[in-house]
Design an enzyme around this catalytic site. Structure first.
Site, PDB file in Angstrom:
ATOM      1  N   THR A  72       0.871  -1.171   0.000  1.00  0.00           N
ATOM      2  CA  THR A  72       0.000   0.000   0.000  1.00  0.00           C
ATOM      3  C   THR A  72       0.908   1.220   0.000  1.00  0.00           C
ATOM      4  O   THR A  72       1.634   1.460   0.958  1.00  0.00           O
ATOM      5  CB  THR A  72      -0.926   0.006   1.221  1.00  0.00           C
ATOM      6  N   LYS A 126       0.782   4.883   8.275  1.00  0.00           N
ATOM      7  CA  LYS A 126       1.372   5.251   6.969  1.00  0.00           C
ATOM      8  C   LYS A 126       0.293   5.384   5.908  1.00  0.00           C
ATOM      9  O   LYS A 126       0.269   6.347   5.132  1.00  0.00           O
ATOM     10  CB  LYS A 126       2.417   4.200   6.571  1.00  0.00           C
ATOM     11  N   LYS A 144      -7.194   1.498  -2.798  1.00  0.00           N
ATOM     12  CA  LYS A 144      -6.786   1.051  -1.457  1.00  0.00           C
ATOM     13  C   LYS A 144      -6.940   2.183  -0.440  1.00  0.00           C
ATOM     14  O   LYS A 144      -7.280   1.949   0.719  1.00  0.00           O
ATOM     15  CB  LYS A 144      -5.348   0.549  -1.482  1.00  0.00           C
TER      16      LYS A 144
END
Length: 290
Positions: free
Chosen positions: A99, A242, A174
């Site tokens: 990701t 993150k 995502k």
């Protein structure tokens, strides 16, 4: 589409290791790189071949999957001297399942094309359970023809595999996924805490609400871990932070305000600062109880 590929896999962590096992099980040759060989020993015993550099894996592979931690790790394994691009042959397909930033996915795709290679961005959702069971949701960006070439491999470890559009589209999808999870996790925690405070048997509560309109993957899979005090990472808090940071940065570029996401990130930031970075995202319940 080949029946058997020579596959490279870089990043054999919580999810990557399970994906490699699925690929080995159906007979593919798998070359792996991880920073610590000892952690890769279970895969080596199953037949994976370990190398001490990403570039060495690239030299042996027709297709290379990457699933590392952060965008800077992606940059390193693709662009450094001992990385993928400097050591791959023409026609190699690279698939980044980390990701990461949509802009980085576009950069990888552009550079791959300049080297007569092909690239997809294909982040996944489903956590350790989905990886173990081969039921991951895979969101794919890149050339549609390349997507169809790789689809039979995706089907080895994924169940809901959707082509989303050009390079970067998988990563943007995502981000949508992570935004939905972020505030949902708050709701899951608060539902558990409310149920306990009301004197209810919380596992019985889950039987009802998991099957109704409140149902979600997090409620079904992570709420039981919260109740049992299981903080083991199916997905690390540090990696979720993150992801939320990337989503907020992308939202800012689009002049989009996401207050729910900001709140969730603040809560997880506080947990990380208190020593929870290596725990699973379900440890959010401790934000309320510590």
């Amino acid at each position: 589409m080949k029946n058997k590929w020579s596959i490279g896999f870089i990043g054999t962590g919580v999810m990557g290791a399970s994906i490699v096992k699925h690929l080995l099980k159906v007979g593919h040759e798998v070359h792996i790189y991880s920073r610590t060989k000892a952690k890769a020993e279970p895969l080596i015993e199953l037949g994976a071949k370990w190398y001490d550099a990403a570039g060495k894996v690239a030299q042996e592979s027709d297709i290379i999957f990457t699933m590392v931690g952060y965008p800077q790790d992606v940059e390193e394994v693709y662009f450094e001297e001992n990385g993928i691009f400097a050591n791959s042959k023409d026609g190699t397909i690279v698939v980044d399942m980390t990701t990461s930033q949509p802009t980085l996915a576009k950069k990888i795709a552009k550079h791959a094309k300049s080297l007569q290679m092909e690239a997809l961005d294909a982040p996944v959702s489903g956590g350790d359970v989905g990886a173990q069971n081969g039921t991951l949701s895979i969101m794919v960006g890149g050339d549609k023809e390349v997507f169809h070439k790789v689809l039979p491999l995706f089907e080895v470890f994924g169940q809901n595999i959707v082509y989303q559009g050009e390079a970067g589209a998988g990563q943007h999808t995502k981000m949508c996924n992570q935004i939905a999870i972020a505030t949902n996790m708050i709701g899951v925690c608060e539902a558990i805490l409310y149920g306990k405070k009301a004197g209810l048997e919380i596992n019985t509560v889950l039987e009802s609400i998991s099957a109704g309109a409140a149902g979600s993957w997090s409620l079904s899979n992570l709420a039981p871990r919260m109740i049992n005090g299981d903080k083991e990472p199916g997905f690390y808090i540090k990696h979720f932070i993150k992801d939320m940071r990337i989503a907020l940065e992308e939202a800012e570029l689009m002049h989009l305000e996401l207050p729910g996401l900001k709140l969730a990130k603040q809560m997880y930031d506080e947990l990380a600062a208190n020593g929870y970075a290596e725990n699973g995202t379900q440890a959010l319940i401790d934000y309320y109880t510590k």
